[in-house]
Motif scaffolding. Sequence first.
Motif, mmCIF file in Angstrom:
data_model
loop_
_atom_site.group_PDB
_atom_site.id
_atom_site.type_symbol
_atom_site.label_atom_id
_atom_site.label_comp_id
_atom_site.label_asym_id
_atom_site.label_seq_id
_atom_site.Cartn_x
_atom_site.Cartn_y
_atom_site.Cartn_z
ATOM 1 N N GLN A 126 4.449 10.499 15.724
ATOM 2 C CA GLN A 126 5.864 10.812 15.757
ATOM 3 C C GLN A 126 6.246 11.682 14.568
ATOM 4 O O GLN A 126 5.790 11.477 13.473
ATOM 5 C CB GLN A 126 6.702 9.532 15.742
ATOM 6 N N GLY A 127 7.132 12.613 14.843
ATOM 7 C CA GLY A 127 7.558 13.490 13.751
ATOM 8 C C GLY A 127 8.771 12.960 13.019
ATOM 9 O O GLY A 127 9.183 13.504 12.016
ATOM 10 N N GLY A 128 9.352 11.892 13.521
ATOM 11 C CA GLY A 128 10.625 11.399 13.000
ATOM 12 C C GLY A 128 10.533 10.835 11.597
ATOM 13 O O GLY A 128 9.612 11.155 10.843
ATOM 14 N N PRO A 129 11.480 10.005 11.258
ATOM 15 C CA PRO A 129 11.545 9.444 9.914
ATOM 16 C C PRO A 129 10.548 8.316 9.704
ATOM 17 O O PRO A 129 10.452 7.786 8.617
ATOM 18 C CB PRO A 129 12.969 8.883 9.818
ATOM 19 N N PHE A 130 9.783 7.962 10.728
ATOM 20 C CA PHE A 130 8.786 6.911 10.548
ATOM 21 C C PHE A 130 7.504 7.499 10.045
ATOM 22 O O PHE A 130 6.780 6.863 9.316
ATOM 23 C CB PHE A 130 8.495 6.176 11.833
ATOM 24 N N ALA A 131 7.218 8.702 10.508
ATOM 25 C CA ALA A 131 6.050 9.383 9.980
ATOM 26 C C ALA A 131 6.086 9.244 8.470
ATOM 27 O O ALA A 131 5.072 9.019 7.816
ATOM 28 C CB ALA A 131 6.042 10.844 10.390
ATOM 29 N N GLN A 132 7.289 9.335 7.941
ATOM 30 C CA GLN A 132 7.476 9.172 6.504
ATOM 31 C C GLN A 132 7.107 7.748 6.086
ATOM 32 O O GLN A 132 6.267 7.539 5.227
ATOM 33 C CB GLN A 132 8.940 9.450 6.192
ATOM 34 N N GLU A 133 7.750 6.810 6.739
ATOM 35 C CA GLU A 133 7.497 5.391 6.461
ATOM 36 C C GLU A 133 5.999 5.094 6.486
ATOM 37 O O GLU A 133 5.446 4.462 5.602
ATOM 38 C CB GLU A 133 8.209 4.549 7.526
ATOM 39 N N LEU A 134 5.360 5.570 7.551
ATOM 40 C CA LEU A 134 3.948 5.296 7.712
ATOM 41 C C LEU A 134 3.119 6.131 6.749
ATOM 42 O O LEU A 134 2.156 5.654 6.165
ATOM 43 C CB LEU A 134 3.546 5.594 9.158
ATOM 44 N N GLY A 135 3.557 7.387 6.603
ATOM 45 C CA GLY A 135 2.843 8.263 5.686
ATOM 46 C C GLY A 135 2.812 7.683 4.293
ATOM 47 O O GLY A 135 1.792 7.763 3.597
ATOM 48 N N ASP A 136 3.906 7.069 3.888
ATOM 49 C CA ASP A 136 3.953 6.446 2.566
ATOM 50 C C ASP A 136 2.888 5.366 2.442
ATOM 51 O O ASP A 136 2.144 5.316 1.458
ATOM 52 C CB ASP A 136 5.337 5.826 2.334
ATOM 53 N N MET A 137 2.841 4.520 3.462
ATOM 54 C CA MET A 137 1.867 3.426 3.425
ATOM 55 C C MET A 137 0.448 3.969 3.379
ATOM 56 O O MET A 137 -0.403 3.483 2.656
ATOM 57 C CB MET A 137 2.038 2.531 4.659
ATOM 58 N N ARG A 138 0.244 5.000 4.191
ATOM 59 C CA ARG A 138 -1.090 5.578 4.231
ATOM 60 C C ARG A 138 -1.447 6.155 2.864
ATOM 61 O O ARG A 138 -2.566 6.000 2.380
ATOM 62 C CB ARG A 138 -1.126 6.680 5.293
ATOM 63 N N LYS A 139 -0.485 6.805 2.242
ATOM 64 C CA LYS A 139 -0.731 7.377 0.922
ATOM 65 C C LYS A 139 -1.050 6.280 -0.071
ATOM 66 O O LYS A 139 -1.893 6.452 -0.961
ATOM 67 C CB LYS A 139 0.486 8.198 0.462
ATOM 68 N N ARG A 140 -0.378 5.149 0.068
ATOM 69 C CA ARG A 140 -0.677 4.043 -0.836
ATOM 70 C C ARG A 140 -2.098 3.564 -0.629
ATOM 71 O O ARG A 140 -2.809 3.254 -1.596
ATOM 72 C CB ARG A 140 0.309 2.904 -0.621
ATOM 73 N N ALA A 141 -2.525 3.521 0.623
ATOM 74 C CA ALA A 141 -3.906 3.116 0.903
ATOM 75 C C ALA A 141 -4.877 4.100 0.270
ATOM 76 O O ALA A 141 -5.846 3.711 -0.402
ATOM 77 C CB ALA A 141 -4.129 3.035 2.406
ATOM 78 N N ILE A 142 -4.604 5.379 0.454
ATOM 79 C CA ILE A 142 -5.495 6.396 -0.106
ATOM 80 C C ILE A 142 -5.518 6.301 -1.622
ATOM 81 O O ILE A 142 -6.574 6.398 -2.255
ATOM 82 C CB ILE A 142 -5.070 7.802 0.363
ATOM 83 N N SER A 143 -4.339 6.073 -2.208
ATOM 84 C CA SER A 143 -4.289 5.941 -3.660
ATOM 85 C C SER A 143 -5.120 4.756 -4.125
ATOM 86 O O SER A 143 -5.841 4.850 -5.120
ATOM 87 C CB SER A 143 -2.839 5.748 -4.116
ATOM 88 N N LEU A 144 -5.004 3.660 -3.392
ATOM 89 C CA LEU A 144 -5.774 2.475 -3.754
ATOM 90 C C LEU A 144 -7.265 2.787 -3.750
ATOM 91 O O LEU A 144 -7.993 2.468 -4.687
ATOM 92 C CB LEU A 144 -5.458 1.356 -2.771
ATOM 93 N N VAL A 145 -7.701 3.443 -2.695
ATOM 94 C CA VAL A 145 -9.114 3.803 -2.612
ATOM 95 C C VAL A 145 -9.470 4.800 -3.706
ATOM 96 O O VAL A 145 -10.512 4.671 -4.363
ATOM 97 C CB VAL A 145 -9.438 4.399 -1.234
ATOM 98 N N ALA A 146 -8.587 5.756 -3.926
ATOM 99 C CA ALA A 146 -8.869 6.766 -4.942
ATOM 100 C C ALA A 146 -9.029 6.108 -6.309
ATOM 101 O O ALA A 146 -9.941 6.436 -7.075
ATOM 102 C CB ALA A 146 -7.760 7.811 -4.979
ATOM 103 N N ALA A 147 -8.136 5.161 -6.600
ATOM 104 C CA ALA A 147 -8.211 4.463 -7.884
ATOM 105 C C ALA A 147 -9.548 3.751 -8.010
ATOM 106 O O ALA A 147 -10.200 3.791 -9.055
ATOM 107 C CB ALA A 147 -7.065 3.457 -7.988
ATOM 108 N N LEU A 148 -9.957 3.141 -6.908
ATOM 109 C CA LEU A 148 -11.224 2.433 -6.886
ATOM 110 C C LEU A 148 -12.387 3.387 -7.164
ATOM 111 O O LEU A 148 -13.302 3.092 -7.930
ATOM 112 C CB LEU A 148 -11.364 1.802 -5.508
#
Lengths: 222, 222
Positions: A126-148
């Motif tokens: 979805q291109g709506g405002p959830f992509a954002q919501e979800l994108g944020d979570m995904r970015k947090r996951a990536i950050s967690l892995v990146a930190a690791l």
Amino acid sequence: MRSTHERAGRVRSKRLPREVRERQILDAAVEVFSQRGYHAASMDEISEVADISKPMVYAYLGSKEDLFAACIRREATKLMEAIADGVAEAGNSPDEQLWRGLRAFFGFVGEFRDSWRVLHRQASAQGGPFAQELGDMRKRAISLVAALLINTAQDEGVGAAATGQTDALAAALVGASESLADWWLDHPEESAGAVAARLMNLVWMGFGNLVDGHTWQPPKGS
Amino acid sequence: MRSTHERAGRVRSKRLPREVRERQILDAAVEVFSQRGYHAASMDEISEVADISKPMVYAYLGSKEDLFAACIRREATKLMEAIADGVAEAGNSPDEQLWRGLRAFFGFVGEFRDSWRVLHRQASAQGGPFAQELGDMRKRAISLVAALLINTAQDEGVGAAATGQTDALAAALVGASESLADWWLDHPEESAGAVAARLMNLVWMGFGNLVDGHTWQPPKGS
DNA sequence: CCAAGTACCTACTGGCGAGTAAGACTACTG
DNA sequence: CAGTAGTCTTACTCGCCAGTAGGTACTTGG
């Protein structure tokens, strides 16, 4: 004669507190969104599955968009907590942390298939405002892995080879996990641990090494 | 006075052969589907972007579902050919084949962003008969990779370690590529080759080796 | 037992979008 | 020039679905 609001089928349970209804509605929404996708899901069906009337859905959770965002938030939080817990259980050894994280992730996917589907397949489309919501979570996951990964690199005192690439590598790793999770949904004969181990091997040893018969082995305690 | 069918705006080009119109329509459809997603995309918008009236779209490409399937088929074929060409250019060395395939893939994504989006994000989210269409293509991609990996394994005379896992590994690899491609869309400062090289390193050497400073180097000819 | 609040419902509206009916224009063929 | 095949249009229908109006029952506190 029965009360006005009862239906022919099963009797609708009555007068539950808001808290409980909200949970029911979210559960139903996750199920329906995961099966139909955002647009094809109808509020009517969600309310039906939740065993409540549509206006209540609107009263408690707001518009369809709001509802979807609430689903994403709840499920994503659940997932992130599961992974973080997994990593926390590990010691300081970087490969063990990665291993526990992967195991926790695949465990979650196996246990909550609908949650996973709504997170991965629906939200990203979805291109709506959830992509954002979800994108944020995904970015947090990536950050967690990146930190690791960065941790790993520093532990081993490494230089240019890996640092600066960690974000990209984390993205690749997260994507590989997601994709393998999808593959797994079609091949349920394997256990979560086995799937996690495959990915761990690929990521940690590299295909070049696997081919030579050098594999990675999980530590004793799981 | 102008001809009955001209609009206030720019003059609509007239009476083109079917072949040309079909291409225009498919181009427009890929663009709109990629931006809005399948359900949110409207046939009206597609026909408008294609600069033709809606009934022509139906006359030439059929229903919305048919149109979407046609998009998937065309774009997926383009992508698969690009990758196959890349692999074919390589010699017999397995790592070079993998490398060329990855390069071709990322080259394609960079060049045809809409194609990529419609293939990856949209198609996988729909439960309809296109998931099938797309799923088939994706399976072909995974098979191609799996064949390549099996080749590698046999070349090096390997046994149990890698064989039997190849399907899962191929799925993981394809997923990693997809995900990294998405990441790349948000970090366009890198070249296709650089992104491909990162993934190649991760997959071939493994993170464990990267951390120790052991990297994979592309062969001389690119 | 009354009032007030909260849970809950049926039954609608309004708009959007897939798909079509019915024909008009153009070009080629003889 | 008449007929035919192919291109192309405007202007609809019709169903689905998000969201709401307006009310009914239960329940709790006085």
